[in-house]
Design a protein around this motif. Structure first.
Motif, PDB file in Angstrom:
ATOM      1  N   ASP A 165       4.842   6.781  10.675  1.00 34.37           N
ATOM      2  CA  ASP A 165       4.467   8.067  10.082  1.00 34.37           C
ATOM      3  C   ASP A 165       5.021   8.204   8.670  1.00 34.37           C
ATOM      4  O   ASP A 165       4.323   8.646   7.749  1.00 34.37           O
ATOM      5  N   TYR A 166       6.288   7.820   8.492  1.00 32.73           N
ATOM      6  CA  TYR A 166       6.925   7.952   7.179  1.00 32.73           C
ATOM      7  C   TYR A 166       6.252   7.015   6.168  1.00 32.73           C
ATOM      8  O   TYR A 166       5.921   7.428   5.050  1.00 32.73           O
ATOM      9  N   VAL A 167       6.041   5.758   6.556  1.00 28.88           N
ATOM     10  CA  VAL A 167       5.424   4.794   5.638  1.00 28.88           C
ATOM     11  C   VAL A 167       4.006   5.222   5.279  1.00 28.88           C
ATOM     12  O   VAL A 167       3.607   5.206   4.106  1.00 28.88           O
ATOM     13  N   LEU A 168       3.218   5.638   6.274  1.00 31.90           N
ATOM     14  CA  LEU A 168       1.838   6.047   6.024  1.00 31.90           C
ATOM     15  C   LEU A 168       1.757   7.295   5.152  1.00 31.90           C
ATOM     16  O   LEU A 168       0.791   7.489   4.414  1.00 31.90           O
ATOM     17  N   SER A 169       2.773   8.160   5.232  1.00 31.74           N
ATOM     18  CA  SER A 169       2.763   9.371   4.418  1.00 31.74           C
ATOM     19  C   SER A 169       3.019   9.089   2.941  1.00 31.74           C
ATOM     20  O   SER A 169       2.673   9.889   2.082  1.00 31.74           O
ATOM     21  N   ARG A 170       3.612   7.925   2.655  1.00 31.41           N
ATOM     22  CA  ARG A 170       3.986   7.610   1.276  1.00 31.41           C
ATOM     23  C   ARG A 170       3.099   6.549   0.628  1.00 31.41           C
ATOM     24  O   ARG A 170       3.158   6.364  -0.579  1.00 31.41           O
ATOM     25  N   ILE A 171       2.309   5.872   1.427  1.00 28.40           N
ATOM     26  CA  ILE A 171       1.487   4.801   0.870  1.00 28.40           C
ATOM     27  C   ILE A 171       0.020   5.227   0.876  1.00 28.40           C
ATOM     28  O   ILE A 171      -0.448   5.854   1.822  1.00 28.40           O
ATOM     29  N   ASP A 172      -0.687   4.910  -0.198  1.00 26.60           N
ATOM     30  CA  ASP A 172      -2.137   5.152  -0.256  1.00 26.60           C
ATOM     31  C   ASP A 172      -2.813   3.846   0.132  1.00 26.60           C
ATOM     32  O   ASP A 172      -2.738   2.855  -0.596  1.00 26.60           O
ATOM     33  N   ILE A 173      -3.455   3.853   1.280  1.00 24.84           N
ATOM     34  CA  ILE A 173      -4.055   2.620   1.789  1.00 24.84           C
ATOM     35  C   ILE A 173      -5.068   2.043   0.807  1.00 24.84           C
ATOM     36  O   ILE A 173      -5.236   0.827   0.700  1.00 24.84           O
ATOM     37  N   GLN A 174      -5.721   2.907   0.052  1.00 29.73           N
ATOM     38  CA  GLN A 174      -6.733   2.429  -0.891  1.00 29.73           C
ATOM     39  C   GLN A 174      -6.113   1.695  -2.082  1.00 29.73           C
ATOM     40  O   GLN A 174      -6.815   1.001  -2.822  1.00 29.73           O
ATOM     41  N   VAL A 186      10.274   1.796  -4.178  1.00 30.20           N
ATOM     42  CA  VAL A 186      10.796   1.831  -5.554  1.00 30.20           C
ATOM     43  C   VAL A 186      10.073   0.796  -6.414  1.00 30.20           C
ATOM     44  O   VAL A 186       9.660   1.081  -7.549  1.00 30.20           O
ATOM     45  N   ARG A 187       9.916  -0.419  -5.881  1.00 33.41           N
ATOM     46  CA  ARG A 187       9.252  -1.468  -6.656  1.00 33.41           C
ATOM     47  C   ARG A 187       7.781  -1.133  -6.897  1.00 33.41           C
ATOM     48  O   ARG A 187       7.236  -1.409  -7.967  1.00 33.41           O
ATOM     49  N   ILE A 188       7.138  -0.534  -5.895  1.00 32.51           N
ATOM     50  CA  ILE A 188       5.740  -0.120  -6.073  1.00 32.51           C
ATOM     51  C   ILE A 188       5.634   0.937  -7.158  1.00 32.51           C
ATOM     52  O   ILE A 188       4.763   0.879  -8.047  1.00 32.51           O
ATOM     53  N   GLY A 195       2.089 -12.867  -3.072  1.00 31.12           N
ATOM     54  CA  GLY A 195       1.701 -11.817  -4.000  1.00 31.12           C
ATOM     55  C   GLY A 195       1.728 -10.477  -3.289  1.00 31.12           C
ATOM     56  O   GLY A 195       1.531 -10.407  -2.085  1.00 31.12           O
ATOM     57  N   ASN A 196       1.982  -9.415  -4.046  1.00 27.92           N
ATOM     58  CA  ASN A 196       2.014  -8.067  -3.459  1.00 27.92           C
ATOM     59  C   ASN A 196       2.928  -8.028  -2.234  1.00 27.92           C
ATOM     60  O   ASN A 196       2.562  -7.512  -1.177  1.00 27.92           O
ATOM     61  N   SER A 197       4.138  -8.590  -2.369  1.00 33.93           N
ATOM     62  CA  SER A 197       5.025  -8.755  -1.211  1.00 33.93           C
ATOM     63  C   SER A 197       5.406  -7.424  -0.587  1.00 33.93           C
ATOM     64  O   SER A 197       5.663  -7.349   0.613  1.00 33.93           O
ATOM     65  N   GLU A 198       5.452  -6.343  -1.394  1.00 34.70           N
ATOM     66  CA  GLU A 198       5.839  -5.045  -0.846  1.00 34.70           C
ATOM     67  C   GLU A 198       4.866  -4.589   0.246  1.00 34.70           C
ATOM     68  O   GLU A 198       5.285  -3.998   1.251  1.00 34.70           O
ATOM     69  N   GLU A 199       3.576  -4.852   0.058  1.00 34.78           N
ATOM     70  CA  GLU A 199       2.580  -4.470   1.057  1.00 34.78           C
ATOM     71  C   GLU A 199       2.898  -5.137   2.396  1.00 34.78           C
ATOM     72  O   GLU A 199       2.857  -4.502   3.457  1.00 34.78           O
ATOM     73  N   PHE A 200       3.198  -6.431   2.349  1.00 34.88           N
ATOM     74  CA  PHE A 200       3.475  -7.184   3.572  1.00 34.88           C
ATOM     75  C   PHE A 200       4.793  -6.741   4.208  1.00 34.88           C
ATOM     76  O   PHE A 200       4.895  -6.663   5.435  1.00 34.88           O
TER      77      PHE A 200
END
Length: 560
Positions: free
Chosen positions: A451-460, A521-523, A432-437
């Motif tokens: 840096d790039y991934v962290l700038s685009r993802i909201d950890i919360q 994109v999937r997210i 489940g939630n494969s994009e996160e992994f």
């Protein structure tokens, strides 16, 4: 004042029995006091405290020493840190230069930042109608709010950050305390628009926070990352407030969440505690064993609750602790049940809690022999012969099977090592939630992409708590290429996930950039789909059409 005189002054004002009684349940044994050792697992108390000599010694693991040695080992402190702790308890002022303060300054600053943050969160409750209304709706009394220091983290990206900076705290101190996360645009608050539950150590110092969302939007809870003063696998919420009642009751009430603990205490069940959004760990059991002789697991009566109880019982049996299980009616937890039916009804349920063996039979879905083998597998994990014998006799009564037959089967099981793990183990989380992994896997494989991934993802927004915790570790790390640094103090499930993704990333490393973009994109598509469904449910045709156009543009632009 010389160091030896300082030590003498502190020791003269510290009674070792009173001190250790704050951590271990001690009973008088002749001239000494005895209890279960907090430093190793044992079935018979061998931990001895001498009040006359002001010393302790365990005859099981040979650990011993004075009050300072106990604090050093139990709290994982250096000599200087332990000395400072005892000096404060004894009311002794340490003169400048008497000890090397470099070892304690960082932890002291972290605790100070957390204390200041707790005060800030408390001050925001009266200013936030949303928070006040929520607590009133949940029936939380003013006394409970004050007792547990419940607060509110306002919406916005840097409210706490600005407050702490205005109080003179540096960004590094705020980050080390787990209160801010670094992104492409700089630091921002870890907790935003959440009800805040301070997590305290046995001395009552705030060492971390749990933040609850006001609805069930995942993640419903966010915990502080581990810090030098906070280890999640050894910390139980509410234990500071519950410790005296636990000793009186000689029993721990283990619930699942912060609100359960608060409401249980409010209704008089002040021996209630809870793990911090994680499964029960050996560290939790170790703390409980030193304070009480038994515990009651209070879980939801659904499938997930039953599975969690079974996993917990396997661990409890390995630690030779007696337990019972209370499965609440469907769609109820201690919080909701107490508010609906009151303390009397809840006490009645506790009196009817099922023993370990009875619980296995009550929740069995297969043949009777399967339940018998599950119960025998659990008993085989118990090394305390008296406890194991008591459970076996109960199994005879419940199963109506011959005692000698069960003993023979148990003996064979122990000799072969073929103990049966109770059902309820977690499945592969990546289903489940494969994009996160996959995004986490990309960061592990190529730290320069972090840096790039962290700038685009909201950890919360991350739904898996282990993945979210690891992303926070990457965000806080100074050297993201050093996995050993990132995993320092990490939970076992975090370490297992990193090693697993390291050898099985789930994508072709040659196309890592495409993998990252496909995930985002999937997210984004999933978020748009959710917004579209909400718009359709509310009959907002204009909003629905606008979102559909946005989705079509995104699909066309990405070629999906």
């Amino acid at each position: 004042m010389r160091t030896d005189r300082i030590l003498d002054d502190i020791k003269s004002k510290t009674d070792i029995v009173d001190l250790i009684s704050g951590y271990v349940q001690l009973k008088k044994a002749g001239q000494n006091w005895k209890g279960l050792c907090p430093f190793h697992t044992e079935k018979t108390p061998s931990f001895t405290v001498s009040q006359t000599k002001q010393m302790f010694h365990c005859f099981g693991c040979s650990t011993g020493g004075d009050a300072i040695a106990f604090i050093m080992k139990h709290e994982h402190l250096s000599f200087n840190e332990a000395l400072a702790v005892l000096a404060k308890k004894a009311g002794v002022t340490l003169p400048d230069g008497s000890i090397d303060r470099k070892g304690i300054q960082r932890n002291e600053k972290i605790r100070n930042v957390l204390s200041e943050a707790s005060g800030y969160f408390i001050s925001q409750v009266p200013r936030a109608a949303k928070a006040s209304a929520y607590m009133a709706d949940r029936g939380i009394s003013a006394e409970s709010l004050e007792r547990f220091k419940i607060g509110y983290a306002p919406a916005g990206w840097s409210n706490l950050l600005r407050h702490l900076r205005s109080r003179g705290y540096k960004d590094q101190e705020i980050t080390e305390a787990g209160l801010a996360v670094s992104g492409e645009k700089g630091l921002y608050d870890m907790f935003r628009d959440r009800l805040m539950f301070p997590i305290m150590n046995m001395s009552g110092h705030v060492i971390a926070f749990g933040g609850r969302a006001f609805d069930d939007t995942p993640p419903k809870y966010i915990n502080s990352p581990e810090t030098p003063v906070f280890k999640k696998s050894e910390t139980l919420y509410g234990l500071y407030h519950a410790k005296e009642d636990i000793r009186c009751e000689n029993r721990v009430l283990l619930t699942e969440g912060y609100m359960d603990v608060v409401v249980c205490h409010q209704f008089g069940f002040r021996h209630a505690v809870a793990p911090l959004g994680t499964s029960l760990t050996p560290g939790h059991i170790q703390k409980i064993r030193t304070m009480a002789g038994s515990l009651v697991l209070v879980f939801d009566g659904d499938t997930a609750g039953k599975s969690a109880a079974k996993r917990a019982l396997t661990l409890i049996a390995q630690q030779n602790l007696k337990a019972s299980v209370l499965l609440l009616p469907d769609n109820e937890d201690p919080d909701s049940y107490l508010r609906k039916f009151g303390a009397g009804a809840f006490a009645g349920l506790l009196d009817k809690a099922h023993s370990m063996v009875s619980f296995i039979f009550r929740t069995a879905t297969g043949e009777k022999l399967d339940a018998v083998r599950d119960a025998l597998g659990l008993i085989a994990l118990v090394s305390d012969l008296l406890v194991a014998d008591e459970l076996l006799i109960e199994l005879c009564d419940i199963s109506r099977m011959n005692e000698s037959t069960l003993r023979d089967e148990l003996r064979k099981m122990k000799q072969s090592g073929a103990t049966r793990a109770l059902p309820g183990r977690a499945a592969d989380p990546r289903k489940g939630n494969s994009e996160e992994f996959l995004l986490l896997s990309a960061v592990i494989a190529a730290p320069e992409k972090a840096d790039y991934v962290l700038s685009r993802i909201d950890i919360q927004d991350i739904q898996d708590m282990t993945v979210a915790s690891l992303f926070r570790r990457f965000a806080a790390a100074q050297d993201r290429r050093d996995l050993s640094q990132i995993l320092t103090g990490a939970e076992e499930d975090e370490q297992r996930l990193v090693t697993r993704l390291s050898v099985d990333p789930g994508f072709d490393p040659e196309y890592i950039d495409k993998n990252i973009e496909d995930c985002f994109v999937r997210i984004q598509k999933r978020k748009l789909d959710k917004k579209i469904r909400l718009a359709e449910r509310s009959d907002d045709q204009a909003q629905s059409n606008a979102l559909l156009i946005e989705k079509q543009k995104m699909i066309k632009g990405q070629g999906i």
